[in-house]
Design an enzyme around this catalytic site. Structure first.
Site, PDB file in Angstrom:
ATOM      1  N   VAL A  65       0.803  -1.225   0.000  1.00  0.00           N
ATOM      2  CA  VAL A  65       0.000   0.000   0.000  1.00  0.00           C
ATOM      3  C   VAL A  65       0.841   1.283   0.000  1.00  0.00           C
ATOM      4  CG1 VAL A  65      -2.081  -1.014   1.010  1.00  0.00           C
ATOM      5  CG2 VAL A  65      -0.297  -0.104   2.520  1.00  0.00           C
ATOM      6  N   ASN A  91      -6.396  -0.130   6.910  1.00  0.00           N
ATOM      7  CA  ASN A  91      -6.003  -0.749   8.182  1.00  0.00           C
ATOM      8  C   ASN A  91      -4.522  -1.087   8.270  1.00  0.00           C
ATOM      9  OD1 ASN A  91      -6.393  -2.770  10.591  1.00  0.00           O
ATOM     10  ND2 ASN A  91      -5.583  -4.017   8.908  1.00  0.00           N
ATOM     11  N   SER A 148      -5.071   5.123  16.077  1.00  0.00           N
ATOM     12  CA  SER A 148      -4.614   4.461  17.314  1.00  0.00           C
ATOM     13  C   SER A 148      -4.791   5.389  18.509  1.00  0.00           C
ATOM     14  CB  SER A 148      -3.130   4.113  17.183  1.00  0.00           C
ATOM     15  OG  SER A 148      -2.635   3.628  18.411  1.00  0.00           O
ATOM     16  N   TYR A 161       5.465   6.455  15.406  1.00  0.00           N
ATOM     17  CA  TYR A 161       4.148   5.817  15.258  1.00  0.00           C
ATOM     18  C   TYR A 161       3.047   6.772  15.745  1.00  0.00           C
ATOM     19  CZ  TYR A 161       0.510   2.205  15.950  1.00  0.00           C
ATOM     20  OH  TYR A 161      -0.646   1.457  15.927  1.00  0.00           O
ATOM     21  N   ALA A 163       3.110  10.014  15.881  1.00  0.00           N
ATOM     22  CA  ALA A 163       2.977  11.123  14.925  1.00  0.00           C
ATOM     23  C   ALA A 163       2.195  10.678  13.695  1.00  0.00           C
ATOM     24  CB  ALA A 163       4.363  11.635  14.524  1.00  0.00           C
ATOM     25  N   LYS A 165      -0.023   8.251  13.489  1.00  0.00           N
ATOM     26  CA  LYS A 165      -1.432   7.992  13.798  1.00  0.00           C
ATOM     27  C   LYS A 165      -2.188   9.300  14.078  1.00  0.00           C
ATOM     28  CE  LYS A 165      -1.614   3.503  13.316  1.00  0.00           C
ATOM     29  NZ  LYS A 165      -2.320   2.919  12.159  1.00  0.00           N
TER      30      LYS A 165
HETATM   31  P1  NAI Z   1      -1.050  -6.760  12.189  1.00  0.00           P
HETATM   32  O1  NAI Z   1       0.423  -6.711  12.083  1.00  0.00           O
HETATM   33  O2  NAI Z   1      -1.703  -8.091  12.398  1.00  0.00           O
HETATM   34  O3  NAI Z   1      -1.743  -6.115  10.904  1.00  0.00           O
HETATM   35  C1  NAI Z   1      -1.161  -5.183  10.054  1.00  0.00           C
HETATM   36  C2  NAI Z   1      -1.283  -5.674   8.630  1.00  0.00           C
HETATM   37  O4  NAI Z   1      -0.794  -4.676   7.743  1.00  0.00           O
HETATM   38  C3  NAI Z   1      -0.456  -6.940   8.399  1.00  0.00           C
HETATM   39  O5  NAI Z   1      -1.298  -7.933   7.818  1.00  0.00           O
HETATM   40  C4  NAI Z   1       0.617  -6.489   7.438  1.00  0.00           C
HETATM   41  O6  NAI Z   1       1.016  -7.501   6.524  1.00  0.00           O
HETATM   42  C5  NAI Z   1      -0.067  -5.328   6.724  1.00  0.00           C
HETATM   43  N1  NAI Z   1       0.898  -4.423   6.104  1.00  0.00           N
HETATM   44  C6  NAI Z   1       1.983  -3.875   6.697  1.00  0.00           C
HETATM   45  N2  NAI Z   1       2.674  -3.133   5.811  1.00  0.00           N
HETATM   46  C7  NAI Z   1       1.981  -3.204   4.638  1.00  0.00           C
HETATM   47  C8  NAI Z   1       2.179  -2.662   3.345  1.00  0.00           C
HETATM   48  N3  NAI Z   1       3.242  -1.876   3.068  1.00  0.00           N
HETATM   49  N4  NAI Z   1       1.294  -2.948   2.376  1.00  0.00           N
HETATM   50  C9  NAI Z   1       0.233  -3.736   2.634  1.00  0.00           C
HETATM   51  N5  NAI Z   1      -0.027  -4.293   3.834  1.00  0.00           N
HETATM   52  C10 NAI Z   1       0.850  -4.024   4.819  1.00  0.00           C
HETATM   53  O7  NAI Z   1      -1.448  -5.781  13.352  1.00  0.00           O
HETATM   54  P2  NAI Z   1      -2.849  -5.160  13.814  1.00  0.00           P
HETATM   55  O8  NAI Z   1      -2.715  -4.913  15.241  1.00  0.00           O
HETATM   56  O9  NAI Z   1      -3.988  -5.958  13.324  1.00  0.00           O
HETATM   57  O10 NAI Z   1      -2.827  -3.751  13.082  1.00  0.00           O
HETATM   58  C11 NAI Z   1      -3.887  -3.268  12.260  1.00  0.00           C
HETATM   59  C12 NAI Z   1      -3.962  -1.763  12.414  1.00  0.00           C
HETATM   60  O11 NAI Z   1      -4.376  -1.457  13.748  1.00  0.00           O
HETATM   61  C13 NAI Z   1      -2.629  -1.041  12.201  1.00  0.00           C
HETATM   62  O12 NAI Z   1      -2.855   0.148  11.477  1.00  0.00           O
HETATM   63  C14 NAI Z   1      -2.178  -0.743  13.622  1.00  0.00           C
HETATM   64  O13 NAI Z   1      -1.320   0.356  13.671  1.00  0.00           O
HETATM   65  C15 NAI Z   1      -3.519  -0.463  14.276  1.00  0.00           C
HETATM   66  N6  NAI Z   1      -3.533  -0.551  15.736  1.00  0.00           N
HETATM   67  C16 NAI Z   1      -3.267  -1.732  16.380  1.00  0.00           C
HETATM   68  C17 NAI Z   1      -3.289  -1.784  17.762  1.00  0.00           C
HETATM   69  C18 NAI Z   1      -3.019  -3.035  18.516  1.00  0.00           C
HETATM   70  O14 NAI Z   1      -2.926  -2.981  19.762  1.00  0.00           O
HETATM   71  N7  NAI Z   1      -2.884  -4.200  17.882  1.00  0.00           N
HETATM   72  C19 NAI Z   1      -3.591  -0.590  18.563  1.00  0.00           C
HETATM   73  C20 NAI Z   1      -3.875   0.598  17.785  1.00  0.00           C
HETATM   74  C21 NAI Z   1      -3.837   0.592  16.428  1.00  0.00           C
END
Ligand code: NAI
Length: 256
Positions: A65, A91, A148, A161, A163, A165
């Protein structure tokens, strides 16, 4: 069945919150295009959706992305395959834990690119599909960005991170303003601590988990499904009078 006949894109749909969101949207009837870098992870989510055996379905499109040409390929695929787009969930995200004085420029750039620039690239590239669709049919259309809790307050060793978000929360408001005349709503969700691959290492540390529980009114970390529920609500017509909002889903972290 809030997403019957809807076409949805979920970035980072191969794990964590993205996976749970894709499953939720498909459970309620959507055709979900899973976008992420690793086809195998996306396939696994698609198979989970297939196993549900409901009206929803999933398709996999491997793309980074942060790369304009790959995001354009996603738009081209949706245009040819579906000719319309109703829901976009931005996401995809990454994070690292690094002290401010040790933070490298590369690390800064990578985190800005995946968390914030991707929202610009993907929304700008896919919005024309939603706008064209809205001219033909005035139905619910929405973008949900995953920000976040860290976009609201500083956290230890994640200045890059936080900044990024905070940028996503701000970008959500600007986009909401620009896309409202086209009938497209844009909101963000700000999760607190959620058990996913992103937090896996930290959550293996018992002291860290205890600290989270102490600082969270509900005394526990969240599940991906609890975030997906709110994303699905914001994406649905039930949130028809909401745009430019950020919804905290943090178990009461900020109030403790
Ligand atoms: P996760 O690591 O399971 O999901 C993130 C996904 O984004 C992964 O599947 C990864 O392959 C994909 N990704 C990363 N770089 C990419 C790229 N360049 N192109 C396409 N896909 C890419 O982690 P999670 O926790 O499910 O994260 C989802 C969202 O939630 C993120 O934006 C994260 O910052 C946010 N978030 C998560 C929190 C948590 O406690 N787990 C808290 C607050 C926000």
């Amino acid at each position: 069945m809030r997403f019957s006949n809807a076409v949805a894109v979920v970035t980072g749909g191969g794990s964590g919150i993205g996976r749970a969101t894709a499953i939720r949207l498909a459970q309620e009837g959507a055709a979900v295009v899973l976008v992420g870098r690793t086809a195998a992870k996306l396939e696994e989510t698609a198979q989970a959706i297939e196993r549900l055996g409901g009206a929803g379905r999933a398709e996999v499109f491997a793309a980074d992305v942060t790369k304009r040409e790959q995001v354009e390929a996603v738009a081209e695929y949706i245009r040819r395959r579906h000719g319309d787009l109703h829901v976009l969930v931005n996401n995809a995200g990454i994070s690292t834990h690094t002290k401010w004085l040790e933070l490298t420029e590369q690390e800064w750039d990578d985190v800005q690119q995946v968390n914030m620039k991707s929202v610009f690239l993907v929304s700008q590239t896919l919005a024309p599909l939603m706008i064209e669709g809205a001219k033909r049919e005035r139905v619910n259309r929405a973008i949900v960005n995953v920000a976040s809790l860290s976009g609201h307050q500083a956290g230890a060793h994640i200045p890059h991170y936080s900044a990024a978000k905070a940028g996503v929360i701000s970008l959500t408001k600007s986009l909401a303003l620009e896309l409202a005349p086209h009938g497209i709503r844009v909101n963000s969700v700000s999760p607190g601590f959620v058990e996913t691959p992103l937090t896996e290492r930290g959550l293996q540390n018992e002291r860290f988990v205890k600290a989270i529980e102490r600082n969270t009114a509900l005394r526990r970390v969240g599940t991906p499904e609890e975030i997906a529920n709110v994303i699905a609500f914001l994406a649905s017509a039930e949130a028809s009078y909401m745009t430019g909002s950020d919804v905290l889903v943090d178990g009461g972290w900020l109030i403790t």
